[in-house]
Design an enzyme around this catalytic site. Sequence first.
Site, PDB file in Angstrom:
ATOM      1  N   ARG A  11     -24.692  33.112 -13.890  1.00 38.66           N
ATOM      2  CA  ARG A  11     -25.125  31.970 -13.476  1.00 38.66           C
ATOM      3  C   ARG A  11     -25.113  31.717 -11.794  1.00 38.66           C
ATOM      4  NH1 ARG A  11     -27.560  32.099 -17.762  1.00 38.66           N
ATOM      5  NH2 ARG A  11     -26.700  31.483 -19.547  1.00 38.66           N
ATOM      6  N   GLY A  12     -25.743  30.995 -11.185  1.00 37.89           N
ATOM      7  CA  GLY A  12     -25.751  31.003  -9.713  1.00 37.89           C
ATOM      8  C   GLY A  12     -26.296  31.881  -9.008  1.00 37.89           C
ATOM      9  N   CYS A  13     -26.861  32.987  -9.649  1.00 38.01           N
ATOM     10  CA  CYS A  13     -27.773  33.890  -8.883  1.00 38.01           C
ATOM     11  C   CYS A  13     -29.258  33.694  -8.778  1.00 38.01           C
ATOM     12  CB  CYS A  13     -27.357  35.268  -9.560  1.00 38.01           C
ATOM     13  SG  CYS A  13     -26.029  35.829  -9.636  1.00 38.01           S
ATOM     14  N   ALA A  14     -29.851  33.695  -7.680  1.00 33.05           N
ATOM     15  CA  ALA A  14     -31.412  33.203  -7.553  1.00 33.05           C
ATOM     16  C   ALA A  14     -32.286  34.397  -8.312  1.00 33.05           C
ATOM     17  CB  ALA A  14     -31.812  33.284  -6.172  1.00 33.05           C
ATOM     18  N   SER A  15     -31.872  35.561  -8.352  1.00 37.18           N
ATOM     19  CA  SER A  15     -32.377  36.591  -8.894  1.00 37.18           C
ATOM     20  C   SER A  15     -31.828  36.777 -10.635  1.00 37.18           C
ATOM     21  CB  SER A  15     -32.111  37.850  -8.513  1.00 37.18           C
ATOM     22  OG  SER A  15     -32.679  38.080  -7.251  1.00 37.18           O
TER      23      SER A  15
END
Length: 141
Positions: free
Chosen positions: A47-51
């Site tokens: 969680r927290g990754c754009a990709s």
Amino acid sequence: MLPPIDEIVSNFELLDEWDERYRYLIELGRMMEPLPEEAHVDANKVRGCASQVWLVTTTTEADGEPRLHLVGDSDAHIVRGLVALLIALYEGKTGREALATDALGLFTSLGLAEHLTPQRSNGVRSMVERIRHDAQAVLAA
């Protein structure tokens, strides 16, 4: 198979241009142990990754202590390289060693911190927090 982290750091130091460093990151991503298709599930997403990023942490016994074994993947080439860099950094560490590892310091010393977009920097922090969480779980077990 990924080279040891010391070799990766040495290789980065030899590359002067940022396009060369990005190409090397992409190459590191290609060298990673493949994440099995069945592991590309929501429970393994960071969680927290754009990709999209998936990380799976397992342990193996060595010298009487559980050691981390990480496998990961991303749908973006450069991010997959960042995952590979983190895997090389944490691979084989005990939970205690993993918690004492300064991944963000490594990214700064390699000059990556200043060349990543804010979104990618946030994603790296999310990946590091996920690995630290897994290391804490290993210690608690």
